[in-house]
Design an enzyme around this catalytic site. Structure first.
Site, short mmCIF file in Angstrom:
data_model
loop_
_atom_site.label_atom_id
_atom_site.label_comp_id
_atom_site.label_asym_id
_atom_site.label_seq_id
_atom_site.Cartn_x
_atom_site.Cartn_y
_atom_site.Cartn_z
N GLY A 62 0.73 -1.17 -0.04
CA GLY A 62 0.13 0.31 0.26
C GLY A 62 0.95 1.21 -0.15
O GLY A 62 1.88 1.30 0.22
N TYR A 169 -10.12 0.07 7.16
CA TYR A 169 -8.96 1.55 6.32
C TYR A 169 -10.27 2.84 6.03
O TYR A 169 -11.50 2.40 6.01
CB TYR A 169 -7.83 1.31 5.27
CG TYR A 169 -7.28 0.50 5.11
CD1 TYR A 169 -6.12 0.50 6.92
CD2 TYR A 169 -6.74 -0.79 4.73
CE1 TYR A 169 -5.15 -0.08 7.32
CE2 TYR A 169 -5.58 -1.28 5.27
CZ TYR A 169 -5.33 -1.21 6.45
OH TYR A 169 -3.86 -2.18 6.97
#
Ligand code: FAD
Ligand code: NAP
Ligand code: SF4
Length: 676
Positions: A62, A169
């Site tokens: 990420g 998230y």
């Protein structure tokens, strides 16, 4: 190229504007290389090995789209995009038919930033800071930053992007009421709550154009009591299709949920049925994941119709040639991920370099290499535990003539004990791998051979490696020789019958494993998905809210009464793996095992174990006391050899028993064998 054994896994997938050469995806993993010195060069080498090893598509670790999204190497400028070129150019040069997509990760309330953001100012159980609740302008900024980051990823040469809308998230925190208390157009009804992820996708597609891959990772079963219903999952997935995604990736569980989804105790492919259910109602291809670590498991997932693409992340750390070996029918040579998390996720969360317990080269491709030896040496390796096995197979692979000795009738050392623990069945795979590597690399194996100094003939070997492991510590406690005292070795090897009431001295990794072993009854839930679901309170069939709402975990109480104890005053189990320790603590607690810290052991006699806890004497009336009090190096052979003036190298537990584990044993042995 097709494969007879795994026809589905190696069939191409046409996305319309581009084709994936097979169904094997290397899933996203943050490795820390993103922020390391020469990190992009090292990342390039790491990915290129996996490209050469046959993967069809790679999702990078990420990358945050802005400063508030997470730590580390963000992508928000052209200069930063230029760095990524090192990776994309290398990957495309090594495999013009392999796709690489960048994951844009906005961690929202889980970002380790004081200025982290979320739809509402609600702190996550596993977050460090209370996030700032976004206003309308802030929401627009976050969307624009995602879109800008995606445009830069394309500029950097990526074939597309993956955007996580799961796990707790940012995007996922808009989806559920527990983290989204807004009353404006971004909160309230589910339509409003999914507006943010949909806007991110819609605008991203508009900017990257139709010929780039756009994937979103959705919380297919978020494992939250107050999570998403199955209908909401379907509504979200369909809206994402309409907004322009090419592929939907399914994720299970938010990080704050107390259900294991990737630990070794989780059955293989436990969650793919959730993806399968969703696949029936969607148009775009679906990715599934979690505990898929062998080609046969992946092929079975595809054959069941559970998914179109199989994501394997940690298995690609364990063996970069996973796909190649599967395609060539050499699956018995695959170094299988045992889902221990010890060198990957535990390192990520501990701020250390990521690697792999069974493959210390992972993420160290530019540093640790097994190059052909300049001159072949005759090497004796004594001890075929993880350290001896790693040393022998790496040295032989490099061209040395290696003889490997062990006094036991099988290779593996303490791994032969570990594999007996319910939930650790994967350890069999490591032993299968080493057995095969011994054959492939021509190591001469001498089992049932206890080596003493007189047997090590100076004329026969250029190098002698002592990998004789450990001996269990026998603590100096009054009565330690009483017949009711048993060593963990005897318990795990089935050489002593264990009574109904048991005290375990020592609550480290082995103390916990022994407690699991003697408290376990029936099938191991790691090999039975229904049993696993019962034990952790998941309803895969009916998919209530979050998959877990209203489902009570069914603990299997142990018929034994077990006391697990340590001298330290820390909470029992604190020293266990960061990402897996909690699963062991919960399991044993649910089985009724009683844990004690700050224990002073006073005496063992026919009544049991007398202790002092918090200044007060307490007698545990038990049938047996099992000693799991750590290890001492077994280096008597080494001492004998060096006393006779012979140079020998110590590895593994024989080198240092304190804080020894297989990760250290294999890494140390591999590094030494790489340079002889
Ligand atoms: P060992 O595995 O002890 O191997 C030494 C070998 O040397 C043995 O096979 C022995 O027979 C042989 N030997 C000794 N003397 C001689 C001689 N004179 N001649 C010939 N052969 C000899 N670690 C982890 O990282 N993760 C885990 O989850 C984990 N779980 C575990 C669970 C259990 C129940 C146990 C017991 C251990 C576990 N470990 C785990 C620890 C791990 O297995 C050890 O750290 C590792 O095995 C140490 O490797 P080694 O090769 O140094 O020693
Ligand atoms: P360990 O984790 O170091 O634990 C040893 C235990 O013995 C501790 O609880 C310690 O606690 C106790 N102890 C130490 N000296 C003692 C003494 N003199 N008298 C009484 N108690 C004493 O070692 P281990 O359990 O033997 O495991 C060996 C290695 O295998 C470990 O490094 C571990 O990482 C690895 N392993 C890992 C896993 C895993 O799941 N990752 C599983 C099993 C093993 P007090 O000192 O507080 O009493
Ligand atoms: Fe798999 Fe363990 Fe290696 Fe991580 S460290 S990739 S979990 S074998």
């Amino acid at each position: 190229m097709q494969s007879e054994k795994y026809p589905l896994l190696f069939s191409p997938l046409d996305l319309g504007f581009t084709t994936l050469k097979n169904r094997i995806l290397m899933g996203s993993m943050h490795t820390g290389l993103e922020e390391a010195e020469n990190g992009f060069e090292r990342l390039a080498a790491y990915f290129v090995e996996r490209v050469r090893g046959g993967v069809g598509m790679i999702f990078t670790g990420g990358i945050p789209p802005n400063l508030e999204a997470g730590f580390g190497a963000k992508l928000s400028t052209h200069e930063e995009a230029e760095q990524h070129r090192i990776v994309t150019d290398a990957v495309h040069a090594a495999g013009p038919d392999v796709k690489i997509c960048m994951q844009i990760l906005h961690m929202g309330p889980l970002a380790l930033q004081e200025n982290c953001v979320a739809p509402s100012a609600i702190k996550s159980r596993v977050g460090k800071y209370k996030p700032i609740g976004l206003d309308e302008e802030g929401i627009e900024k976050q969307i624009n930053d995602h879109v800008h980051c995606a445009a830069l990823a394309v500029e950097a040469g990526y074939d597309g992007v993956e955007i996580p809308a799961s796990g707790g998230y940012l995007l996922s925190t808009f989806l559920v009421e527990k983290t989204n208390r807004r009353t404006d157009r971004w909160g309230g009804t589910f339509e409003n709550r999914m507006r943010f992820p949909i806007e991110v996708v819609r605008r991203t597609r508009a900017v990257i154009g139709p010929h780039k891959i756009l994937t979103v990772r959705i919380p297919a079963m978020d494992m939250l009591e107050d999570g998403m219903t199955h209908d909401e999952v379907i509504t979200l997935a369909k809206a994402l299709e309409d907004a322009g995604v090419n592929i939907i990736s399914t994720h299970f569980c938010w990080h704050e949920s107390l259900i294991p989804t990737i630990a070794t105790m989780v059955p293989r492919a436990a969650f793919t049925s959730v993806t399968g259910k969703l696949r029936k109602v969607l148009r775009v291809p679906l990715i599934t994941s979690n505990r898929i670590n062998m080609p046969s498991v992946a092929e079975a997932v595809l054959a069941r119709g559970d998914a179109d693409i199989v994501s394997m992340a940690r298995p690609m750390l364990a063996d970069p040639e996973f796909a190649l070996k599967a395609r060539e029918g050499r699956e018995d040579e695959i170094n299988t991920c045992i889902a221990c998390n010890q060198a990957c996720l535990d390192h990520t969360f501990g701020g250390k370099d990521v690697s792999c317990l069974v493959n210390p080269r992972a993420c160290h491709e530019t540093k640790l290499n097994y190059l052909p030896a300049r001159a072949a040496k005759r090497v004796a390796v004594i001890g075929a535990g993880p350290a001896g096995l790693a040393y022998a197979t790496v040295a032989a692979r490099r061209g040395h003539a290696v003889t490997l000795f062990d006094s036991a009738s099988e290779i593996g050392g303490q791994f032969n004990l570990a594999k007996r623990i319910p939930g650790k069945e994967e350890f069999h795979e490591t032993l299968r791998y080493y057995r095969r590597m011994i054959e492939v690399n021509g190591v001469r194996l001498r089992l049932n051979t206890t080596v003493d100094a007189s047997m090590v003939d100076r004329g026969s070997f250029d190098e002698v490696v002592v990998a004789t492991g450990i001996i269990p510590r026998r603590p100096l406690i009054d009565g330690i020789d009483h017949p009711l005292v048993i060593s963990y070795l005897d318990v795990l090897m089935g050489q002593r019958v264990v009574g109904e009431r048991v005290a375990i001295i020592g609550a480290g990794g082995i103390g916990f494993d022994v407690a699991e072993f003697i408290s376990h009854e029936g099938t191991s839930s790691s090999t039975d998905i229904d049993e696993f679901a019962r034990e952790w309170g998941i309803d895969f069939l009916n998919h209530p809210r979050g998959g877990v709402c209203g489902v009570t975990p069914v603990a299997r109480e142990s018929s034994r009464t077990i006391f697990l104890m340590q001298r330290k005053t820390d909470p029992v189990g604190r020293g266990l793996g960061r990402t897996t320790g909690w699963t062991h603590r919960i399991t044993l607690n649910r089985r009724g095992i009683q844990m004690f810290n700050g224990v002073e052991y006073l005496k063992i006699d026919e009544r049991g174990l007398l202790t002092r806890i918090n200044g007060e004497e307490r007698l545990f009336e038990v049938d047996n006391v099992i000693v799991c009090a750590g290890q001492l190096s077994n280096r008597s052979l080494y001492d004998e050899l060096t006393a006779e003036g012979l140079n020998a190298t110590l590895v593994g537990g024989a080198f240092e028993a304190s804080e020894l584990d297989a990760k250290r044993a294999i890494q140390q042995a591999s590094e030494l064998a790489a340079v002889i």
